[in-house]
Motif scaffolding. Structure first.
Motif: not given
Length: 238
Positions: A74, A77, A81, A140, A198
Motif C-alpha cells: 500500500h 502506491l 504513481t 485512484t 491505476g
C-alpha cells in the motif's frame, strides 16, 4: 520439503507472511495473464485479488491482520504513481500536441462519471453515506479514500468500489476500443486511465508505452478534478 516447512513456520509467525502471499499471488496472476496472451479477461489484478482472498478465507484471517503484513505494498502506491512522470517526460512532445483534446475529454469524462454515479445512486434510494463513499470511485484509490474520509464517508467501501471500477474498466477497455475502431493509442490510453485509474493504466502499459503514458496523465488529472468537483456535487444532494 523440511526447508519449505521451516520457511512456512517462520513466515506464519511474522507479518511477512501476508506480504509474501500478496507478492506470490500477483506473480502467479501475471504468469496466468501472460499465458493467455494478456487477454483482457485474464486481468492480473483481479486474479491476484481472488487468490489472496481465497487464502484469507481458507485461513480465517481478519483483514486487519492481513493489512498489517501487506501494508508495505500500500505504501508503494505513492512512489509508483510518481514514477508515471518518467514516460510522461519521454513523450512530452506528443502530449503537448494533444493537450486541448485531452482537457476536453478529461472534463466530459470526469463530469459524466461523477454525475452518473451519484444520480443513479439517488434514483435507487442509496443512503447518503454510501453515496459519499461512491462518488470518488473513478479515481485512484489513495486519493479516493482520502476524499471520501474528508467528506465523512467510509473509506473501506470506497476502496472496494474503486477496485471494482478499475478491474471492470481494464477488462472492457480493449474490446470496447476495438469495437469502436479506435486505433489511436493516445485516445485508447487516455480513456483507460480516465475510466479505470491505476488498473486501467497498468493495462494500457501492457498494450503500448504511449497508451500507458496517456493513461497515467488521465489518471492524475482526473484525480485532481474529481477531488475538486465531488464536494460541489455532494452539496447539491439532499
Amino acid at each position: 520439503m523440511s526447508g519449505e516447512f521451516a520457511v512456512w513456520v517462520y513466515l506464519s509467525r511474522t507479518p511477512l507472511l501476508w506480504l509474501t502471499v500478496t507478492l506470490v499471488s500477483y506473480l502467479a496472476a501475471d504468469r496466468i495473464s501472460a499465458a493467455t496472451g494478456r487477454s483482457p479477461l485474464a486481468n492480473p489484478v483481479l486474479i491476484a485479488v481472488s487468490l489472496t482472498a481465497a487464502v484469507l478465507a481458507l485461513t480465517g484471517t481478519p483483514y486487519a491482520d492481513y493489512f498489517q503484513g501487506a501494508q508495505f505494498v500500500h505504501f508503494l502506491l505513492g512512489p509508483a504513481t510518481v514514477m508515471l512522470a518518467l514516460p510522461l517526460y519521454e513523450h512530452r512532445a506528443t502530449v503537448m500536441r494533444a493537450l486541448v483534446p485531452m482537457l476536453a475529454a478529461l472534463t466530459v469524462g470526469c463530469v459524466v462519471a461523477l454525475v452518473s454515479a451519484v444520480g443513479l445512486a439517488l434514483l435507487l434510494g442509496v443512503p447518503r453515506p454510501i453515496i459519499t463513499a461512491l462518488s470518488p470511485k473513478s479515481i485512484t484509490s489513495g486519493v479516493a479514500m482520502g476524499v471520501s474520509e474528508t467528506l465523512g464517508g467510509d473509506p473501506t467501501p470506497t476502496a472496494v468500489l474503486v477496485m471494482l471500477t478499475g478491474v471492470t474498466g481494464a477488462i472492457l477497455v480493449t474490446p470496447l476500443m476495438n469495437a469502436l475502431r479506435i486505433r489511436d493509442m493516445r485516445a485508447r490510453g487516455f480513456a483507460a486511465g480516465l475510466a479505470a485509474h491505476g488498473v486501467g493504466t497498468a493495462r494500457a502499459f501492457q498494450v503500448s508505452e504511449v497508451a500507458g503514458t496517456f493513461a497515467g496523465i488521465a489518471m492524475g488529472l482526473n484525480a485532481l478534478l474529481t477531488a475538486l468537483l465531488v464536494p460541489l456535487v455532494l452539496s447539491l444532494v439532499p
